[in-house]
Design an enzyme around this catalytic site. Structure first.
Site, short mmCIF file in Angstrom:
data_model
loop_
_atom_site.label_atom_id
_atom_site.label_comp_id
_atom_site.label_asym_id
_atom_site.label_seq_id
_atom_site.Cartn_x
_atom_site.Cartn_y
_atom_site.Cartn_z
N LYS A 1 15.55 54.53 53.42
CA LYS A 1 16.94 54.85 53.80
C LYS A 1 17.05 55.05 55.30
O LYS A 1 16.18 55.67 55.90
CB LYS A 1 17.35 56.17 53.15
CG LYS A 1 17.88 56.06 51.77
CD LYS A 1 18.34 57.43 51.31
CE LYS A 1 18.38 57.45 49.81
NZ LYS A 1 17.04 57.24 49.23
N CYS B 1 20.95 55.91 30.35
CA CYS B 1 21.92 56.78 31.03
C CYS B 1 23.05 57.08 30.06
O CYS B 1 23.26 56.36 29.07
CB CYS B 1 22.52 56.06 32.25
SG CYS B 1 21.29 55.50 33.43
N ASP C 1 20.10 51.95 52.10
CA ASP C 1 18.73 51.63 51.70
C ASP C 1 18.44 50.23 52.19
O ASP C 1 19.04 49.26 51.71
CB ASP C 1 18.59 51.71 50.18
CG ASP C 1 17.86 52.96 49.75
OD1 ASP C 1 16.67 53.08 50.09
OD2 ASP C 1 18.48 53.81 49.09
N ARG D 1 7.23 62.81 49.09
CA ARG D 1 7.96 62.88 47.83
C ARG D 1 7.80 61.59 47.03
O ARG D 1 7.56 60.53 47.60
CB ARG D 1 9.44 63.16 48.08
CG ARG D 1 10.12 62.16 49.00
CD ARG D 1 11.34 62.82 49.65
NE ARG D 1 12.11 61.92 50.50
CZ ARG D 1 11.83 61.68 51.77
NH1 ARG D 1 10.76 62.21 52.36
NH2 ARG D 1 12.60 60.89 52.49
N CYS E 1 25.39 49.73 39.55
CA CYS E 1 24.08 50.38 39.54
C CYS E 1 23.02 49.57 40.29
O CYS E 1 22.86 48.38 40.04
CB CYS E 1 23.61 50.59 38.11
SG CYS E 1 21.95 51.29 38.01
N ARG F 1 19.93 49.92 39.93
CA ARG F 1 18.81 49.64 39.03
C ARG F 1 19.31 48.96 37.75
O ARG F 1 18.73 49.11 36.69
CB ARG F 1 18.05 50.92 38.68
CG ARG F 1 17.37 51.56 39.87
CD ARG F 1 16.25 52.52 39.48
NE ARG F 1 15.60 53.01 40.67
CZ ARG F 1 15.73 54.25 41.16
NH1 ARG F 1 16.45 55.13 40.51
NH2 ARG F 1 15.13 54.59 42.28
N ARG G 1 7.56 56.06 48.10
CA ARG G 1 8.07 55.32 49.26
C ARG G 1 7.92 56.13 50.55
O ARG G 1 7.69 55.58 51.61
CB ARG G 1 9.56 54.99 49.03
CG ARG G 1 10.10 53.89 49.89
CD ARG G 1 11.62 53.69 49.70
NE ARG G 1 12.13 53.98 48.39
CZ ARG G 1 12.30 53.07 47.42
NH1 ARG G 1 12.00 51.82 47.64
NH2 ARG G 1 12.80 53.45 46.24
N TYR G 2 8.10 57.44 50.44
CA TYR G 2 8.03 58.33 51.60
C TYR G 2 6.83 59.26 51.41
O TYR G 2 6.45 59.57 50.26
CB TYR G 2 9.31 59.17 51.71
CG TYR G 2 10.58 58.36 51.71
CD1 TYR G 2 11.01 57.72 52.86
CD2 TYR G 2 11.35 58.25 50.56
CE1 TYR G 2 12.18 56.97 52.86
CE2 TYR G 2 12.52 57.51 50.55
CZ TYR G 2 12.94 56.87 51.71
OH TYR G 2 14.09 56.14 51.69
N ASP H 1 24.31 49.03 47.39
CA ASP H 1 23.10 48.21 47.44
C ASP H 1 23.40 46.79 46.98
O ASP H 1 24.38 46.54 46.28
CB ASP H 1 22.01 48.84 46.56
CG ASP H 1 21.53 50.16 47.12
OD1 ASP H 1 21.21 50.19 48.33
OD2 ASP H 1 21.48 51.15 46.37
N CYS I 1 26.91 52.39 35.20
CA CYS I 1 27.82 52.16 36.32
C CYS I 1 27.76 50.68 36.67
O CYS I 1 26.67 50.10 36.74
CB CYS I 1 27.38 53.00 37.51
SG CYS I 1 27.05 54.73 37.05
#
Ligand code: SF4
Length: 366
Positions: A321, A107, A314, A98, A114, A116, A94-95, A277, A111
């Site tokens: 972000k 996981c 985001d 990185r 989450c 995702r 995306r950037y 999000d 959560c």
């Protein structure tokens, strides 16, 4: 908190009911939630949940709720646009400097907020195949602008130390990769996984390892979690934090202050406070941006600079972000035509101090 000891990770609504973490009357709805989104509450996290408190901040993070069955305007299965920036499976670029390297889709805990949640958990996307891993590595190798690789998922620390050691070595062999950052919740969710062998696997010649701990409430920073983080830091792996601003979890000044102070006491530099999000079924856990800004203003006014995270959003659609914290500097309004002429060569600003008082910053000469 309860006094019970949990032998295994809770994954089924009926286990939540049997352990007293959910009401039997809610079972049918929780089964429906479970058919959409993964559930996992490790023994380390389960003991932190106060089943007698209907507003318990730990329960709100991990125990499924019927509110997850309701959608809200703007919610999206891929709220931060991972798919639109994925040139090959496992990579999100995306950037410029990185990439995210998504190695696994499981996981230790799942959560309820989450971002995702449509991608993680048993039965969702699977781990990268050997061929896909090789392709992803080839992509990183072919893009010399990639300075940092962020291992995420899922949670990369769900991999075995042996597998992680190989991945770290593969990445460190790429000349332009200087930083390998792991995003993880394991030190709080399952601290026993941070063994000496795991720590050793994360240290690699040729690249610097960083770890970003995801935690949202100071109660997650138990003695075991603090010891797990200390093992990483003592081994030379610097740590930063990331948290999500969550309604009923940390969206009050005292909770946020305690969390940020807790991080710093653990030698973890507060890094990101994410605005929630637009993940499906998470509206009940989101706050407003204005409330987040008010909290950040109070934090700036009362707490050491070491404890200040960046409050970020985001932007939906994969745009990236942006900092969305309060703005302390504004152009000083011009008052007369003479001022307008002056404005071409000098700038004055209204600067707000930590108490909320406004000051004029003098013009810049030249
Ligand atoms: S640990 Fe991270 S990826 Fe896993 S469920 Fe929580 S927020 Fe999602």
């Amino acid at each position: 908190m309860n006094n019970r000891v949990f032998a295994t990770t809770l994954r089924e609504p009926k286990e939540l009911v049997a352990s007293g973490l959910a009401a039997a009357a809610d079972l049918a709805e929780l089964e429906e939630v479970a058919s959409r989104y993964a559930i996992a509450i490790t023994p380390d996290v389960a003991v932190l949940i106060d089943a007698g408190d209907p507003n318990d901040p730990m329960a709100r993070q991990f125990v499924p709720a019927r509110a997850e069955l309701s959608g809200a305007a703007g919610e999206n299965a891929d709220p931060i646009g991972d798919h639109s920036h994925s040139p090959v499976p496992g990579i999100v670029h995306r950037y410029p400097d990185r990439v995210l390297f998504k190695l696994v889709h499981v996981c230790a805990v799942y959560c309820r907020f989450c971002f995702r949640r449509e991608m993680v958990g048993p039965g969702k996307d699977s781990a990268l195949s050997d061929a896909a891993y090789a392709t992803a590595l080839g992509y990183i190798r072919a893009h010399s602008e990639i300075w940092e690789v962020i291992l995420t998922g899922g949670d990369p620390l769900m991999l075995s130390p042996r597998r992680l050691k190989q991945i770290m070595a593969d990445l460190a062999q790429i000349d332009h990769v200087k930083i390998i950052r792991l995003h993880t919740r394991v030190p709080v969710a399952d601290p026993a996984r941070i063994t000496d062998e795991m720590v050793e696997a994360l240290r690699v010649a040729g690249a610097t390892t960083w770890a970003a701990l995801h935690a949202n409430h100071v109660r997650e920073l138990t003695a075991s979690a603090r010891a797990a983080c200390a093992r990483l830091i003592d081994a030379g792996i610097p740590m930063v934090s990331q948290s999500v601003l969550l309604a009923g979890v940390n969206d009050n000044f005292e909770a946020l202050e305690a969390l940020m102070r807790g991080f710093v006491e653990c030698r973890i530099k507060p890094y990101y406070l994410h605005h929630g999000d637009l993940a499906p079924g998470t509206a009940h856990l989101r706050t407003t941006l204005k409330h987040g800004q008010d909290l950040m203003r109070r934090l700036r006014g009362r707490v050491s600079g070491l404890c200040q995270p960046n409050y970020v959003l985001d932007i939906p659609g994969g745009v990236g972000k942006s900092p969305v914290g309060p703005n302390y500097v504004l152009p000083h309004p011009q008052e007369s035509p003479a001022d307008e002429r002056e404005s071409a060569r000098e700038t004055r600003y209204r600067v707000t101090d930590y108490c909320g008082d406004v000051h004029l910053y003098p013009p810049t000469p030249g």
